[in-house]
Design a protein around this motif. Structure first.
Motif, PDB file in Angstrom:
ATOM      1  N   PHE A 173     -43.436  21.481 -16.071  1.00 28.99           N
ATOM      2  CA  PHE A 173     -43.059  21.665 -14.673  1.00 28.99           C
ATOM      3  C   PHE A 173     -42.263  22.965 -14.513  1.00 28.99           C
ATOM      4  O   PHE A 173     -42.491  23.734 -13.574  1.00 28.99           O
ATOM      5  N   MET A 174     -41.349  23.203 -15.430  1.00 33.11           N
ATOM      6  CA  MET A 174     -40.548  24.427 -15.371  1.00 33.11           C
ATOM      7  C   MET A 174     -41.433  25.669 -15.476  1.00 33.11           C
ATOM      8  O   MET A 174     -41.158  26.698 -14.859  1.00 33.11           O
ATOM      9  N   ALA A 175     -42.514  25.560 -16.270  1.00 31.90           N
ATOM     10  CA  ALA A 175     -43.401  26.705 -16.498  1.00 31.90           C
ATOM     11  C   ALA A 175     -44.521  26.798 -15.467  1.00 31.90           C
ATOM     12  O   ALA A 175     -45.456  27.588 -15.633  1.00 31.90           O
ATOM     13  N   ASP A 176     -44.443  25.994 -14.404  1.00 31.79           N
ATOM     14  CA  ASP A 176     -45.440  25.985 -13.330  1.00 31.79           C
ATOM     15  C   ASP A 176     -46.827  25.562 -13.811  1.00 31.79           C
ATOM     16  O   ASP A 176     -47.832  25.903 -13.178  1.00 31.79           O
ATOM     17  N   GLN A 177     -46.885  24.816 -14.911  1.00 32.92           N
ATOM     18  CA  GLN A 177     -48.159  24.261 -15.359  1.00 32.92           C
ATOM     19  C   GLN A 177     -48.473  22.962 -14.636  1.00 32.92           C
ATOM     20  O   GLN A 177     -49.599  22.494 -14.647  1.00 32.92           O
ATOM     21  N   LEU A 178     -47.459  22.383 -14.012  1.00 31.83           N
ATOM     22  CA  LEU A 178     -47.619  21.200 -13.167  1.00 31.83           C
ATOM     23  C   LEU A 178     -47.182  21.549 -11.754  1.00 31.83           C
ATOM     24  O   LEU A 178     -46.170  22.222 -11.556  1.00 31.83           O
ATOM     25  N   GLN A 179     -47.947  21.083 -10.771  1.00 25.03           N
ATOM     26  CA  GLN A 179     -47.577  21.305  -9.370  1.00 25.03           C
ATOM     27  C   GLN A 179     -46.730  20.176  -8.818  1.00 25.03           C
ATOM     28  O   GLN A 179     -45.905  20.377  -7.930  1.00 25.03           O
ATOM     29  N   VAL A 180     -46.960  18.973  -9.332  1.00 29.97           N
ATOM     30  CA  VAL A 180     -46.298  17.783  -8.795  1.00 29.97           C
ATOM     31  C   VAL A 180     -45.828  16.899  -9.944  1.00 29.97           C
ATOM     32  O   VAL A 180     -46.563  16.683 -10.906  1.00 29.97           O
ATOM     33  N   VAL A 181     -44.600  16.399  -9.833  1.00 36.07           N
ATOM     34  CA  VAL A 181     -44.104  15.388 -10.753  1.00 36.07           C
ATOM     35  C   VAL A 181     -43.819  14.123  -9.957  1.00 36.07           C
ATOM     36  O   VAL A 181     -43.097  14.154  -8.955  1.00 36.07           O
ATOM     37  N   CYS A 182     -44.423  13.019 -10.392  1.00 39.00           N
ATOM     38  CA  CYS A 182     -44.193  11.702  -9.791  1.00 39.00           C
ATOM     39  C   CYS A 182     -43.133  11.019 -10.650  1.00 39.00           C
ATOM     40  O   CYS A 182     -43.398  10.673 -11.806  1.00 39.00           O
ATOM     41  N   ALA A 183     -41.950  10.836 -10.110  1.00 36.04           N
ATOM     42  CA  ALA A 183     -40.804  10.509 -10.954  1.00 36.04           C
ATOM     43  C   ALA A 183     -39.981   9.359 -10.417  1.00 36.04           C
ATOM     44  O   ALA A 183     -40.029   9.029  -9.230  1.00 36.04           O
ATOM     45  N   THR A 184     -39.239   8.757 -11.328  1.00 35.82           N
ATOM     46  CA  THR A 184     -38.146   7.883 -10.921  1.00 35.82           C
ATOM     47  C   THR A 184     -36.893   8.741 -10.815  1.00 35.82           C
ATOM     48  O   THR A 184     -36.911   9.936 -11.092  1.00 35.82           O
ATOM     49  N   SER A 185     -35.783   8.129 -10.447  1.00 36.42           N
ATOM     50  CA  SER A 185     -34.624   8.905  -9.992  1.00 36.42           C
ATOM     51  C   SER A 185     -34.003   9.813 -11.046  1.00 36.42           C
ATOM     52  O   SER A 185     -33.331  10.782 -10.693  1.00 36.42           O
ATOM     53  N   ALA A 186     -34.180   9.524 -12.342  1.00 40.17           N
ATOM     54  CA  ALA A 186     -33.515  10.328 -13.371  1.00 40.17           C
ATOM     55  C   ALA A 186     -34.037  11.758 -13.417  1.00 40.17           C
ATOM     56  O   ALA A 186     -33.318  12.667 -13.815  1.00 40.17           O
ATOM     57  N   PHE A 187     -35.295  11.963 -13.008  1.00 36.49           N
ATOM     58  CA  PHE A 187     -35.865  13.306 -13.138  1.00 36.49           C
ATOM     59  C   PHE A 187     -35.180  14.274 -12.181  1.00 36.49           C
ATOM     60  O   PHE A 187     -34.986  13.983 -11.009  1.00 36.49           O
ATOM     61  N   GLY A 188     -34.853  15.414 -12.703  1.00 37.62           N
ATOM     62  CA  GLY A 188     -34.280  16.452 -11.864  1.00 37.62           C
ATOM     63  C   GLY A 188     -32.887  16.860 -12.260  1.00 37.62           C
ATOM     64  O   GLY A 188     -32.440  17.953 -11.933  1.00 37.62           O
ATOM     65  N   MET A 189     -32.146  15.976 -12.974  1.00 35.73           N
ATOM     66  CA  MET A 189     -30.793  16.333 -13.377  1.00 35.73           C
ATOM     67  C   MET A 189     -30.832  17.575 -14.258  1.00 35.73           C
ATOM     68  O   MET A 189     -31.438  17.580 -15.320  1.00 35.73           O
ATOM     69  N   GLY A 190     -30.159  18.611 -13.798  1.00 30.70           N
ATOM     70  CA  GLY A 190     -30.073  19.818 -14.611  1.00 30.70           C
ATOM     71  C   GLY A 190     -31.318  20.674 -14.617  1.00 30.70           C
ATOM     72  O   GLY A 190     -31.380  21.659 -15.347  1.00 30.70           O
ATOM     73  N   ILE A 191     -32.347  20.312 -13.830  1.00 29.79           N
ATOM     74  CA  ILE A 191     -33.576  21.110 -13.801  1.00 29.79           C
ATOM     75  C   ILE A 191     -33.281  22.436 -13.105  1.00 29.79           C
ATOM     76  O   ILE A 191     -32.988  22.479 -11.915  1.00 29.79           O
TER      77      ILE A 191
ATOM     78  N   TYR B 133     -40.637  10.956  -5.430  1.00 27.19           N
ATOM     79  CA  TYR B 133     -39.805   9.927  -6.058  1.00 27.19           C
ATOM     80  C   TYR B 133     -40.316   8.523  -5.740  1.00 27.19           C
ATOM     81  O   TYR B 133     -40.634   8.197  -4.595  1.00 27.19           O
ATOM     82  N   PHE B 134     -40.360   7.710  -6.811  1.00 25.74           N
ATOM     83  CA  PHE B 134     -40.779   6.311  -6.723  1.00 25.74           C
ATOM     84  C   PHE B 134     -39.692   5.439  -7.353  1.00 25.74           C
ATOM     85  O   PHE B 134     -38.984   5.878  -8.264  1.00 25.74           O
ATOM     86  N   SER B 135     -39.597   4.199  -6.893  1.00 26.68           N
ATOM     87  CA  SER B 135     -38.677   3.254  -7.525  1.00 26.68           C
ATOM     88  C   SER B 135     -39.343   2.519  -8.676  1.00 26.68           C
ATOM     89  O   SER B 135     -38.665   1.908  -9.496  1.00 26.68           O
ATOM     90  N   SER B 136     -40.679   2.586  -8.746  1.00 30.47           N
ATOM     91  CA  SER B 136     -41.449   1.849  -9.744  1.00 30.47           C
ATOM     92  C   SER B 136     -42.082   2.816 -10.748  1.00 30.47           C
ATOM     93  O   SER B 136     -42.741   3.786 -10.361  1.00 30.47           O
TER      94      SER B 136
END
Length: 532
Positions: A325-343, A285-288
């Protein structure tokens, strides 16, 4: 000689093995019927045999016609509460959701389970698509919508004709965190309930301290049953009762760690070092938004399948990143705070905060996306000198200052060109005076500064982090052990936690060098073709 069965009264006889004080005898016939109905629906619609903690209690409240506020940890299955209840009451369900990707994901999951009467009303629709859906809205069982779309008069008229049986406010903490300065439509949800005839309401969130809980209930014109001395029959249309169902915010399988660094350069090196050692997948998680993009590229160039996710990306890109990301095609997500709701991804092994969140509620929300499968996971905060300034600025930056409020109210016909103009216009249309709004924003600044100080104190705590965290939510602490936490200045071992990446497996999952690296290598002065 035969034995007489126990007698409870003149009409009811029980088998001898049932004792007169058996708690099951206190259940009314209605309660037993309701329990039987929801258990049958659980098997029929979801193929499950038992509920997770908090689910049955929340559904039972709704079955009995009581509004419910369910504060249940990430991964506890909050969506099942309103989905199963909708099947039981057999009337349309309106779900207010904050994110396009979240709506699409929930509709997709319902479709995969065979439920075709689900639709998302959002900005991704073309006008013909939207008009077509509105013309047959009464045919849908699950209707997902954003709070902003509910401000559309035509949309609201169509919904009023649907005889909504259940109103769901998903990710309800957004009422408190986003409503005042980012998405003011959240502040109108109480009016929406009223316009719909105050339907049975289900309010869901993963975490809410006392302040956020009060905000939610106030805006929705609800109040907890425990606070009432009068009977339920005395509740008014404008201020109805709600049963609060709450589970602990504690996630014992998530190791909490604070890592202190001396500079931004050391922080960057620490993150790259962790990426080489830690089991994946995970979220950073990043703020920027710029930093999220930069680090996604750096990690991709280093061979890790990574992508960024934030509001600056178009909706299709965000949706694609989420699905990859859900399908494991990505190992890492660099995100701001909105990512993850309902994942609904259960194998996230780490959450790293490169920048600090602004309060304990956000922190618990974000780290709760790790370890939903119950397996060992870790949450790490990387803290450099001066890091607290960024969340302090971000907490108050969106709030208009006194001069901006005065200027807006003095302007006869504001152009409404900026987000701030639209925010102030919302408050003005809802009868806030200039001074009331200045006072309101002043209170918000103080509240957010206090919340940030509490979180900073938590990160600096020399004691058990879990104890300090639980105390922040008025919960009883749990015994500290080796798998609990590492306060700042304390070392921890990924290997001992079972979270160290096997280097042979790491090499197999590393990407082929990205096109930038290949292009650079091809045109390097030192390039030689060994096949020549």
């Amino acid at each position: 000689m035969s034995r007489e069965p126990h007698k409870i009264d003149n009409d009811i006889q029980l088998p001898r093995h049932v004792k007169p004080n058996d708690p099951r005898l206190k259940l009314s016939e209605t309660a037993v019927d309701l329990a039987r109905d929801r258990q049958a629906a659980l098997r029929t619609h979801f193929g499950l045999k038992k509920f997770r903690p908090g689910q049955a209690e929340a559904i039972d409240s709704l079955q009995q016609g009581r509004n419910g506020l369910a504060i249940l940890p990430t991964g506890s299955g909050k969506t099942l509460i309103y989905e199963l209840t909708t099947y039981l009451i057999n009337r349309p369900c309106l779900i207010v959701s904050p994110l396009l990707s979240l709506m699409q994901d929930q509709v997709g999951r319902l479709n995969q389970r065979g439920e075709r009467r689900a639709v998302a009303l959002n900005s991704l629709l073309t006008k013909p698509e939207k008009d077509s859906i509105l013309s047959r809205l009464q045919q849908y069982r699950f209707i997902f919508i954003s709070p902003e779309m509910l401000q559309n008069e035509g949309v609201m008229t169509s919904i009023q004709h649907c005889n909504i049986g259940l109103l769901v406010i998903d990710e309800a903490h957004c009422i408190s965190t986003w409503g005042p300065d980012f998405r003011p439509a959240y502040l109108s949800l109480g009016d929406v309930r009223s316009q719909l005839g105050n339907p049975l309401t289900c309010v869901l969130t993963a975490t809410a301290d006392e302040h956020v809980q009060t905000d939610i209930l106030t805006q929705l014109r609800l109040r907890p049953t425990a606070a009432r001395k009068a009977s339920m029959a005395m509740a008014t249309d404008d201020q109805q009762n709600v049963q609060v169902i709450r589970q602990s915010v504690n996630r014992p399988n998530i190791f909490l760690a604070m890592r202190s660094v001396t500079s931004r350069k050391e922080k960057a090196n620490e993150l790259m070092g962790l990426m080489a050692k830690i089991v994946k997948p995970g979220i950073i998680y990043f703020s920027s938004k710029a930093q999220a993009d930069e680090w996604a590229q750096r990690l991709s160039d280093a061979g890790y399948p990574a992508a960024s996710y934030h509001a600056g990306l178009d909706a299709q890109t965000r949706y694609t990143v989420q699905q990859q990301f859900m399908a494991d095609q990505l190992q890492v997500v660099c995100a701001t705070s909105a990512f993850g709701m309902g994942i609904d991804k259960d194998n996230i092994r780490f959450v790293i905060h490169y920048h600090l969140p602004g309060n304990l509620n956000d922190y618990v929300q974000e780290i709760g996306r790790a370890g939903r499968d119950g397996q060992q996971s870790i949450a790490i905060c990387l803290i450099a000198p001066g890091d607290e300034q960024l969340p302090a600025d971000l907490a108050t930056l969106p709030l208009p200052n006194d001069r901006q409020v005065k200027t807006f109210y003095e302007t006869k016909q504001p152009a409404l060109q900026t987000d701030m103009d639209q925010l102030l216009d919302y408050y003005k249309k809802h009868h806030f005076s200039e001074q009331q709004l200045i006072d309101r924003f002043g209170e918000l600044r103080q509240e957010r500064q206090l919340a940030l100080r509490k979180f900073i104190n938590f990160t600096r705590s020399p004691d058990c982090l879990r104890k300090t965290l639980l105390n922040g939510f008025n919960e009883t602490s749990v015994p500290h052990d080796h798998s609990c936490c590492a306060p700042i200045g304390t070392e921890f071992s990924l290997s001992e936690l079972g979270l160290a990446q096997d280097q042979h497996e790491l090499q197999k999952t590393m990407q082929i060098p990205g096109w930038r690296q290949q292009f650079k290598a091809l045109f390097s002065e030192n390039f030689t073709n060994s096949n020549v």
